[in-house]
Scaffold this active site. Sequence first.
Site, PDB file in Angstrom:
ATOM      1  N   VAL A   1     -10.417  -8.549  72.922  1.00  0.00           N
ATOM      2  CA  VAL A   1     -10.502  -7.831  71.634  1.00  0.00           C
ATOM      3  C   VAL A   1      -9.117  -7.846  70.990  1.00  0.00           C
ATOM      4  O   VAL A   1      -8.166  -8.403  71.542  1.00  0.00           O
ATOM      5  CB  VAL A   1     -11.025  -6.379  71.820  1.00  0.00           C
ATOM      6  CG1 VAL A   1     -12.425  -6.394  72.419  1.00  0.00           C
ATOM      7  CG2 VAL A   1     -10.089  -5.541  72.679  1.00  0.00           C
TER       8      VAL A   1
ATOM      9  N   HIS B   1      -4.721 -15.024  81.098  1.00  0.00           N
ATOM     10  CA  HIS B   1      -4.182 -15.405  79.796  1.00  0.00           C
ATOM     11  C   HIS B   1      -4.554 -16.847  79.492  1.00  0.00           C
ATOM     12  O   HIS B   1      -4.015 -17.780  80.086  1.00  0.00           O
ATOM     13  CB  HIS B   1      -2.654 -15.205  79.811  1.00  0.00           C
ATOM     14  CG  HIS B   1      -1.981 -15.553  78.519  1.00  0.00           C
ATOM     15  ND1 HIS B   1      -0.676 -15.956  78.457  1.00  0.00           N
ATOM     16  CD2 HIS B   1      -2.424 -15.566  77.254  1.00  0.00           C
ATOM     17  CE1 HIS B   1      -0.348 -16.197  77.196  1.00  0.00           C
ATOM     18  NE2 HIS B   1      -1.397 -15.967  76.450  1.00  0.00           N
TER      19      HIS B   1
HETATM   20  P1  NAI Z   1      -9.568 -12.305  67.010  1.00  0.00           P
HETATM   21  O1  NAI Z   1      -9.123 -11.365  65.985  1.00  0.00           O
HETATM   22  O2  NAI Z   1      -9.963 -13.691  66.629  1.00  0.00           O
HETATM   23  O3  NAI Z   1     -10.807 -11.680  67.792  1.00  0.00           O
HETATM   24  C1  NAI Z   1     -10.886 -10.382  68.247  1.00  0.00           C
HETATM   25  C2  NAI Z   1     -12.354 -10.025  68.314  1.00  0.00           C
HETATM   26  O4  NAI Z   1     -12.472  -8.758  68.950  1.00  0.00           O
HETATM   27  C3  NAI Z   1     -13.020  -9.892  66.954  1.00  0.00           C
HETATM   28  O5  NAI Z   1     -14.192 -10.688  66.910  1.00  0.00           O
HETATM   29  C4  NAI Z   1     -13.378  -8.433  66.874  1.00  0.00           C
HETATM   30  O6  NAI Z   1     -14.554  -8.166  66.134  1.00  0.00           O
HETATM   31  C5  NAI Z   1     -13.534  -8.087  68.334  1.00  0.00           C
HETATM   32  N1  NAI Z   1     -13.481  -6.653  68.585  1.00  0.00           N
HETATM   33  C6  NAI Z   1     -12.711  -5.725  67.987  1.00  0.00           C
HETATM   34  N2  NAI Z   1     -12.991  -4.508  68.487  1.00  0.00           N
HETATM   35  C7  NAI Z   1     -13.960  -4.677  69.409  1.00  0.00           C
HETATM   36  C8  NAI Z   1     -14.658  -3.799  70.253  1.00  0.00           C
HETATM   37  N3  NAI Z   1     -14.456  -2.488  70.233  1.00  0.00           N
HETATM   38  N4  NAI Z   1     -15.571  -4.304  71.076  1.00  0.00           N
HETATM   39  C9  NAI Z   1     -15.822  -5.633  71.090  1.00  0.00           C
HETATM   40  N5  NAI Z   1     -15.179  -6.509  70.304  1.00  0.00           N
HETATM   41  C10 NAI Z   1     -14.264  -6.044  69.474  1.00  0.00           C
HETATM   42  O7  NAI Z   1      -8.422 -12.321  68.100  1.00  0.00           O
HETATM   43  P2  NAI Z   1      -8.034 -13.455  69.153  1.00  0.00           P
HETATM   44  O8  NAI Z   1      -7.045 -14.349  68.575  1.00  0.00           O
HETATM   45  O9  NAI Z   1      -9.280 -14.018  69.726  1.00  0.00           O
HETATM   46  O10 NAI Z   1      -7.283 -12.605  70.268  1.00  0.00           O
HETATM   47  C11 NAI Z   1      -7.957 -11.749  71.163  1.00  0.00           C
HETATM   48  C12 NAI Z   1      -7.024 -11.397  72.306  1.00  0.00           C
HETATM   49  O11 NAI Z   1      -6.557 -12.565  72.918  1.00  0.00           O
HETATM   50  C13 NAI Z   1      -5.786 -10.612  71.896  1.00  0.00           C
HETATM   51  O12 NAI Z   1      -5.467  -9.718  72.915  1.00  0.00           O
HETATM   52  C14 NAI Z   1      -4.732 -11.688  71.794  1.00  0.00           C
HETATM   53  O13 NAI Z   1      -3.442 -11.189  71.976  1.00  0.00           O
HETATM   54  C15 NAI Z   1      -5.138 -12.574  72.931  1.00  0.00           C
HETATM   55  N6  NAI Z   1      -4.676 -13.972  72.859  1.00  0.00           N
HETATM   56  C16 NAI Z   1      -4.684 -14.643  71.669  1.00  0.00           C
HETATM   57  C17 NAI Z   1      -4.250 -15.957  71.611  1.00  0.00           C
HETATM   58  C18 NAI Z   1      -4.293 -16.689  70.321  1.00  0.00           C
HETATM   59  O14 NAI Z   1      -3.737 -17.801  70.256  1.00  0.00           O
HETATM   60  N7  NAI Z   1      -4.914 -16.168  69.283  1.00  0.00           N
HETATM   61  C19 NAI Z   1      -3.769 -16.668  72.820  1.00  0.00           C
HETATM   62  C20 NAI Z   1      -3.884 -15.886  74.021  1.00  0.00           C
HETATM   63  C21 NAI Z   1      -4.298 -14.593  74.010  1.00  0.00           C
END
Ligand code: NAI
Length: 710
Positions: free
Chosen positions: A401, A451
């Site tokens: 999330v 990760h």
């Molecule tokens: P994103 O913003 O694309 O997706 C996050 C998702 O979580 C959204 O679909 C949102 O609706 C959902 N969400 C929010 N609150 C929620 C809840 N209460 N219950 C269920 N779902 C919920 O973000 P992204 O980029 O996918 O990142 C997610 C995680 O992964 C973060 O912790 C980020 O730091 C980590 N991450 C991101 C990377 C990247 O390149 N974007 C790489 C490695 C880790």
Amino acid sequence: MIHYDIDAKGLALLRWDMPGRSQNVINAESCAALVETVARVATDSRVRGVVLSSAKPDFCAGGDLEWLLSATEAQQLFDRTCQLHQALRQLETCGKPVAMALPGSALGGGLEIALAGHYRVAASNPKARFGLPEVTLGLLPGGGGTQRLPRLIGVQAAMPLLLEGKRLGTAEALKAGILHAVVEPGTELEAARAWVLAQVLAQTAPVQQPWDAKGYKIPGGAIASPAVQQVFTAGNAMLRARTQGNYPAPAAIMSCVYEGLITDIDTGLKTEARYFTHTVLSTEAKNMIRTLFFNMNEANKLAARPAGVSTQACQKVAILGAGMMGAGIAYVTAKAGIQAVLLDVNAEAAERGKAYSSQLLDKQVARGKLSADKAAALLARIQATDDYALLDGVDLVIEAVFEDRGLKAEVTRKSEARMPAKALFASNTSTLPITGLAKASSRPEQFIGLHFFSPVDKMPLVEVIMGEQTSPETLARALDYVKAIGMTPIVVNDSRGFYTSRVFQTYVFEGLAMLAEGVAPALIENAGLKAGMPVGPLALTDEVSAELCVKIDKQTRTDLGEGYVAPAGLEVAQRVVELGRIGRKAGQGFYDYPKDGKKSLWPGLGAEFPQAAQQPAVEELVQRLVAIQAVEAARCMQEGVLTTARDADVGALLGWGFPAFRGGPIGQIHSVGVGAFVAQCEALAQRHGARFDVPALLKDMAREGRSFYI
Ligand code: NAI
């Protein structure tokens, strides 16, 4: 090593069967056996024809990398290589027909030996691969491959196989003219024998290779022909652009083909032996073999898995958050045959995440890479939902999330209310320490960091992070999952930025610091490329977004309080954010990103960050950009964030594209020598500040003459 039988018709059947190994490989012992056997068939007057095959499922996997990695003696290596060349020449010029019966793969040296036969017949084995992949490990084919392959199929057709190390399936190898025939599995020996007997019975002129025949011409044109000249002119330029001259092997391969094919094959082979010896002994090859082969194999075999925990197949995984990362994790999980529950705040958001998999699958079906049935089955394994009740029976929950502590704590509690007591909970956080996140869990020993990297379906690394309370059993089971989805794990201990983000960001900030010092932006970017990184530090900042760098820094400042030290170059990131030039996603950062054209450096950079009259040498910048990463990786070793050099190096190559020819940040220290690296950093620290100070670990190692690798 090589079984030798002669039948009543004078046919020598040689079966290669290396004792104590699952695969035939080429090393000192097998070379010696080959040399001896060839001499025997060539001189034994009872022998009228020869079939060489393998008693293993494959013909030969190629050179024994352990042997090559430990090679230090140039003369010995050169002599042995020439000996093998002479034996293969003896085989192909002895006048007797020689057929190669290939039950499975013939790769590298294996294919080179096969190319010395007059006829190659392979079993139609779907797993079999044929090719010369040496270049992918910084090597070149040293068993005659650079000479025989282009003489067989032409320079134009051979070059991509030699320079890219592509492996062909049986049908492709047949089409390329590398194989003469493909037969039902189990009948290849008979087919080879039949061909040899037919040659013997025909009793025409002695059998010889095309290149030994009078009037032979290289297919597609000789080196001096305009078409082939063009291959070299364009090829050289492309190679230079791709490798910045950092990889000696592909350049040496081009030289072998060019220099070898303007002369006769015997001289060509000698040329190849010289380049081969030089390349095997190069630091680049040693670094690549060590990290890409040995370290990677160990990581994939789960060398870090605690002993005594039985392997449990993961049947069902829930992924929380169907955003960019969650959608990708659901895809790779379902692809591995595991049920994936993809949960988001509402059904629509979850379905959007699932649609990512449909898009990937549709593309594969359209390209004929996957059947529609298989695609449908994979998609059916992903259940999009907003209902925590579906967490029933999961083995693992992976949270992806938003990067928000409170939200992550909330979904942890909600999940634990529904998931089985034995199931694991993993966070895909990229910045928040795992131990802190585990505070929301009632079972912190079952809480771990997994990760992933973006895009998940293309990036094969998972950084597994141990929280303070994570149990060895949790680690073992998490590693089993990573293996099940076909990814490579590294294991690190909890720390800010863990390992990969922490070291990767030093590269970015060093580039920004250079800009602040007045170094020309184009020089910084070129130094990044010359260092071997996939993109320059300014372009990379744009990809990540300067805004995110500033945001992460703010969080770090809050979390660390007095212990916080601002990274050099931070003010540059802050300034571009103020200017609204936050990166590629905004269409403007250090670069301009026109909708219909190539990106180019923002002309306004000069006014914002005035250039110094005196510009540093590019080598000095390269050294800084590499040393800053290596010294940070060494700090991770010192602090116990990393426990092995293997994880440091594998994680760097797979995680952020650290140049393979350096072996990794620790590989870099190893190749420079610990003592020399310490001296290099001391000089850099004097000029640029304490961020280059080496940890005590390196000083101790230098004093005691210890090294990270043997
Ligand atoms: P994103 O913003 O694309 O997706 C996050 C998702 O979580 C959204 O679909 C949102 O609706 C959902 N969400 C929010 N609150 C929620 C809840 N209460 N219950 C269920 N779902 C919920 O973000 P992204 O980029 O996918 O990142 C997610 C995680 O992964 C973060 O912790 C980020 O730091 C980590 N991450 C991101 C990377 C990247 O390149 N974007 C790489 C490695 C880790």
